[in-house]
Design a protein around this motif. Structure first.
Motif, PDB file in Angstrom:
ATOM      1  N   VAL A   6       7.296  -2.960   4.337  1.00  0.00           N
ATOM      2  CA  VAL A   6       8.415  -2.020   4.446  1.00  0.00           C
ATOM      3  C   VAL A   6       8.996  -1.792   3.055  1.00  0.00           C
ATOM      4  O   VAL A   6       9.523  -2.727   2.433  1.00  0.00           O
ATOM      5  CB  VAL A   6       9.514  -2.548   5.393  1.00  0.00           C
ATOM      6  N   LEU A   7       8.905  -0.579   2.569  1.00  0.00           N
ATOM      7  CA  LEU A   7       9.491  -0.227   1.278  1.00  0.00           C
ATOM      8  C   LEU A   7      10.954   0.136   1.501  1.00  0.00           C
ATOM      9  O   LEU A   7      11.257   1.039   2.289  1.00  0.00           O
ATOM     10  CB  LEU A   7       8.744   0.946   0.645  1.00  0.00           C
ATOM     11  N   CYS A   8      11.854  -0.539   0.796  1.00  0.00           N
ATOM     12  CA  CYS A   8      13.284  -0.386   1.059  1.00  0.00           C
ATOM     13  C   CYS A   8      13.976   0.326  -0.103  1.00  0.00           C
ATOM     14  O   CYS A   8      14.023  -0.192  -1.224  1.00  0.00           O
ATOM     15  CB  CYS A   8      13.923  -1.756   1.262  1.00  0.00           C
ATOM     16  N   GLY A   9      14.545   1.484   0.182  1.00  0.00           N
ATOM     17  CA  GLY A   9      15.327   2.196  -0.811  1.00  0.00           C
ATOM     18  C   GLY A   9      16.689   1.546  -0.967  1.00  0.00           C
ATOM     19  O   GLY A   9      17.436   1.386   0.003  1.00  0.00           O
ATOM     20  N   MET A  88      13.994   3.877  -5.086  1.00  0.00           N
ATOM     21  CA  MET A  88      12.800   3.610  -4.301  1.00  0.00           C
ATOM     22  C   MET A  88      11.780   2.765  -5.060  1.00  0.00           C
ATOM     23  O   MET A  88      11.484   3.046  -6.221  1.00  0.00           O
ATOM     24  CB  MET A  88      12.133   4.932  -3.898  1.00  0.00           C
ATOM     25  N   VAL A  99       1.706  -1.672  -2.843  1.00  0.00           N
ATOM     26  CA  VAL A  99       1.403  -0.636  -1.844  1.00  0.00           C
ATOM     27  C   VAL A  99      -0.092  -0.334  -1.834  1.00  0.00           C
ATOM     28  O   VAL A  99      -0.721  -0.226  -0.770  1.00  0.00           O
ATOM     29  CB  VAL A  99       2.214   0.643  -2.121  1.00  0.00           C
ATOM     30  N   VAL A 109       2.012   0.518   6.166  1.00  0.00           N
ATOM     31  CA  VAL A 109       3.082   0.611   5.173  1.00  0.00           C
ATOM     32  C   VAL A 109       4.076   1.645   5.658  1.00  0.00           C
ATOM     33  O   VAL A 109       3.696   2.778   5.971  1.00  0.00           O
ATOM     34  CB  VAL A 109       2.538   1.024   3.788  1.00  0.00           C
ATOM     35  N   THR A 110       5.345   1.258   5.721  1.00  0.00           N
ATOM     36  CA  THR A 110       6.380   2.200   6.147  1.00  0.00           C
ATOM     37  C   THR A 110       7.530   2.136   5.149  1.00  0.00           C
ATOM     38  O   THR A 110       7.486   1.382   4.178  1.00  0.00           O
ATOM     39  CB  THR A 110       6.857   1.890   7.579  1.00  0.00           C
ATOM     40  N   VAL A 111       8.556   2.939   5.386  1.00  0.00           N
ATOM     41  CA  VAL A 111       9.612   3.056   4.390  1.00  0.00           C
ATOM     42  C   VAL A 111      10.980   3.189   5.047  1.00  0.00           C
ATOM     43  O   VAL A 111      11.109   3.807   6.109  1.00  0.00           O
ATOM     44  CB  VAL A 111       9.346   4.276   3.468  1.00  0.00           C
ATOM     45  N   PRO A 113      14.003   4.997   3.855  1.00  0.00           N
ATOM     46  CA  PRO A 113      14.406   5.897   2.770  1.00  0.00           C
ATOM     47  C   PRO A 113      15.799   5.551   2.269  1.00  0.00           C
ATOM     48  O   PRO A 113      16.657   5.058   3.012  1.00  0.00           O
ATOM     49  CB  PRO A 113      14.392   7.283   3.429  1.00  0.00           C
TER      50      PRO A 113
END
Length: 306
Positions: A6-9, A88, A99, A109-111, A113
């Motif tokens: 999980v990519l965290c902004g 980001m 990633v 892989v999700t995000v 935003p």
């Protein structure tokens, strides 16, 4: 079954810009990989979140090694949240290698935003935003920086740069020299923070702003109009030549027009040679023609009356 990356902004300044979902992910992830673990814990405290999972560092120098380890954890079923200091992950921040490794391994892989200094600066710049390009940080060394800028001189799209405080003045001088002092630009400092400042001018005006004796501090995002027609379009934000009634579009400028334009840019802090180059580019003529005009006007002003 694999876990999820999980990519965290993260907020770029004000923690109130964080979404509720960001807090939920940080609280529930099995592993939180952070560019700076101390900043992560300060953000978690501001959000009222308790991080229950394992916290590991993931900054530039260790990202390659961390990518391998974290991918193994993902393949074992762990949920990994990746968060950088602000904005980001992977956008001028660590994250790309992780990633890429996760995607290559077939891991979802999700995000989450979040805020971005790049799009925030573009939005408030007042410059065309339908087509734009992100150029990140310019090279540290002057020669490499000018070489990069020469390659961008004809770029028609609005350009967004990041710059550090100790290189800002030198970068602005090179930008004005290569792109022309009359090129429209907006400088954003400390967006969303207490000392937020937005300066809309042309590059010559920004050089003057950065070299007027002030202390240059904070984080900077610079938005610059593209070359061609878009470089000077748009009302009150137009560059110094357009504000003065000259500039591109004047088919046959007089010597007084050219000399006056040079004087205005020089008065804004641009060296005379650079000012002449900027005026030449603005009118589509040679620097020599501008120089001759300046000399002619100077000589006329000192001539004996009849």
């Amino acid at each position: 079954m694999s876990g999820t990356l999980v990519l965290c902004g993260a907020p770029i300044g004000d923690p109130r810009d964080a979404s509720p979902r960001l807090g939920e992910v940080l609280a529930s992830a099995d592993i939180v990989a952070a560019e700076d673990t101390r900043r992560l814990r300060r953000l978690a405290h501001a959000l009222g979140v308790t991080i229950s999972g394992r916290v590991v560092s993931c900054y530039d120098a260790v990202e390659g090694a961390r990518a391998e380890m974290l991918t193994e954890q993902l393949l074992a079923g762990s949920t990994v949240a990746l968060i950088t200091d602000a904005g980001m992950p992977a956008v001028s921040d660590p994250g790309y290698r992780l990633v890429a490794a996760a995607a290559l391994a077939g891991v979802p892989v999700t995000v989450v935003p979040g805020p971005s200094a790049v799009t925030a600066a573009l939005a408030v710049s007042g410059l065309p935003s339908d087509r734009w390009t992100f150029e990140g940080f310019l090279p540290r060394k002057g020669g490499e920086r000018r070489s990069r800028l020469h390659g961008l001189a004809a770029e028609p799209r609005t350009m967004v740069f990041l710059e550090s405080p100790h290189r800002l003045a030198a970068a602005l001088r090179d930008l004005a020299d290569v792109l022309g002092g009359g090129r429209r630009a907006t400088l954003c400092r400390e967006l969303t923070k207490t000392w937020e400042e937005i300066v809309r001018a042309d590059l010559a005006g920004l050089v003057a702003w950065a070299t007027d004796g002030r202390e240059i501090r904070g984080e900077f995002t610079l938005v610059i109009a593209g070359g061609g027609g878009g470089a000077r379009a748009g009302g009150d934000a137009a560059g110094s030549l357009a504000r003065a009634g000259g500039g591109a579009g004047t088919t046959e400028p007089t010597a007084a027009d050219l000399a006056g334009a040079v004087a205005r840019l020089a008065g804004a802090g641009l060296p005379p040679k650079d000012a002449r180059k900027a005026v030449a580019a603005d009118y589509g003529i040679s620097p020599r023609q501008v120089y001759d005009a300046v000399i002619a006007v100077r000589d006329a002003g000192t001539a004996e009356p009849d």
